[in-house]
Design an enzyme around this catalytic site. Sequence first.
Site, PDB file in Angstrom:
ATOM      1  N   LYS A  66       0.756  -1.057   0.069  1.00  0.00           N
ATOM      2  CA  LYS A  66       0.306   0.111  -0.161  1.00  0.00           C
ATOM      3  C   LYS A  66       1.003   1.152  -0.083  1.00  0.00           C
ATOM      4  CE  LYS A  66      -4.203  -1.838   0.522  1.00  0.00           C
ATOM      5  NZ  LYS A  66      -5.239  -1.558  -0.544  1.00  0.00           N
ATOM      6  N   ASN A 106      -4.629   3.219  -3.415  1.00  0.00           N
ATOM      7  CA  ASN A 106      -6.144   3.715  -3.022  1.00  0.00           C
ATOM      8  C   ASN A 106      -6.570   5.188  -3.398  1.00  0.00           C
ATOM      9  OD1 ASN A 106      -5.323   1.211  -0.794  1.00  0.00           O
ATOM     10  ND2 ASN A 106      -7.358   1.202  -1.752  1.00  0.00           N
ATOM     11  N   LYS A 166     -13.166  -7.505  -8.150  1.00  0.00           N
ATOM     12  CA  LYS A 166     -13.906  -7.790  -6.938  1.00  0.00           C
ATOM     13  C   LYS A 166     -15.516  -8.031  -7.160  1.00  0.00           C
ATOM     14  CE  LYS A 166     -10.599  -5.207  -4.221  1.00  0.00           C
ATOM     15  NZ  LYS A 166     -10.389  -3.807  -3.534  1.00  0.00           N
TER      16      LYS A 166
HETATM   17 MG    MG Z   1      -6.909  -1.649  -4.517  1.00  0.00          MG
END
Ligand code: MG
Length: 369
Positions: free
Chosen positions: A157, A185, A262
């Site tokens: 991340k 993100n 997803k």
């Molecule tokens: Mg992601």
Amino acid sequence: MEVALVGVELRLVRLPLAEPFTTALGTRRRRDVVIVRTLVDDGPDGWGECVAEPDPTYWPEYAVGALDVLEHHLVPRLLDGRSLRQVRGHQMARAALECAALDAGLRAEGRSMASFLGATRPVVPTGIAVGRTRTVDDLVDVVLRWHGEGHRAFKVKIQPGWDVEPLRAVRREVGDEVALLADANGSYRSDAVDELATLQRVAGDDIDLVALEQPFAPDDLVGHARLAREIDRPVCLDESIGSLGQLESALALGACGAVSLKAGRVGGLVEARRIHQRCRDEGVSLRCGGMLETGLGRALNLAVAALPGCNLPPDLGPSSRYFATDLTAPFESRGGTMIVPDGPGLGIEPLPEVLDETTITLRTLRSTR
Ligand code: MG
């Protein structure tokens, strides 16, 4: 296969995470998650996990909101035989209900979710998502710990101020054999010259990323398209893709070289299957993204990750990566791989005693037909 639905049980379940997980969006210490169970008259019940998080920071939906829209809008439609597509948005809530209904049908038929989706692999590689740590050395330690257990793909991340240095440190320690992704993100700005320069370095040869995930805000497709022309690593879209229609827009603009798939974020398995096919037709890479799912959601992700178009490492690890006690029997990994469930439906169910102990809200809706 059609089954006789007599009701739907909705639960808000609270599980402590094995360790805190920090991203550009904040730190999670527990997973509050909505679990859907379709109650069937003369066959096995079906299960679905809603991937909405407690806060609307990754995506507009959030767990308690999803529970509300399920109770008042989606479940009544399903029980009345109306289309769930009458409800706009709320993909994660819709996907959980679709999964539970589908799961019941597949269990009755004796067919696996992997088979329904068109999965072709019995075993998939793991991929460990690593949140932000206090120091770069701490990050390297975490990666080396999982590397020592056989995992060979990592997603780090990143956010402004935590990017080039930690990525270079990880690459230096793990060597060239390991697949490395970076996920921002949406924390960078496509109109900030210094941030664009940083992303150029993130995508440089020395870090050797397999993909750079969601650098900019979800609606900034133009910014993603511009960056995709400037770097020679695939720009992977996650939060930007909530439907096949949004994928079409991204493709038309040249904004995505890869998609983090997803099923929850795109409104369910049927839509996920369409997106998978469209990406394959366009030669766009796919990866199965994760949302800190319990074993129930992990079973589904294993089936998604086993699709033939999922050629980039997934967010998938053993249960112990996420929870001290999982909602289901724990999923194990071996040598950096995991087995795709091949039993009927999701191939796994919540452990009744864990489910009851961790449930903080329970609603049961019955069919009146
Ligand atoms: Mg992601």
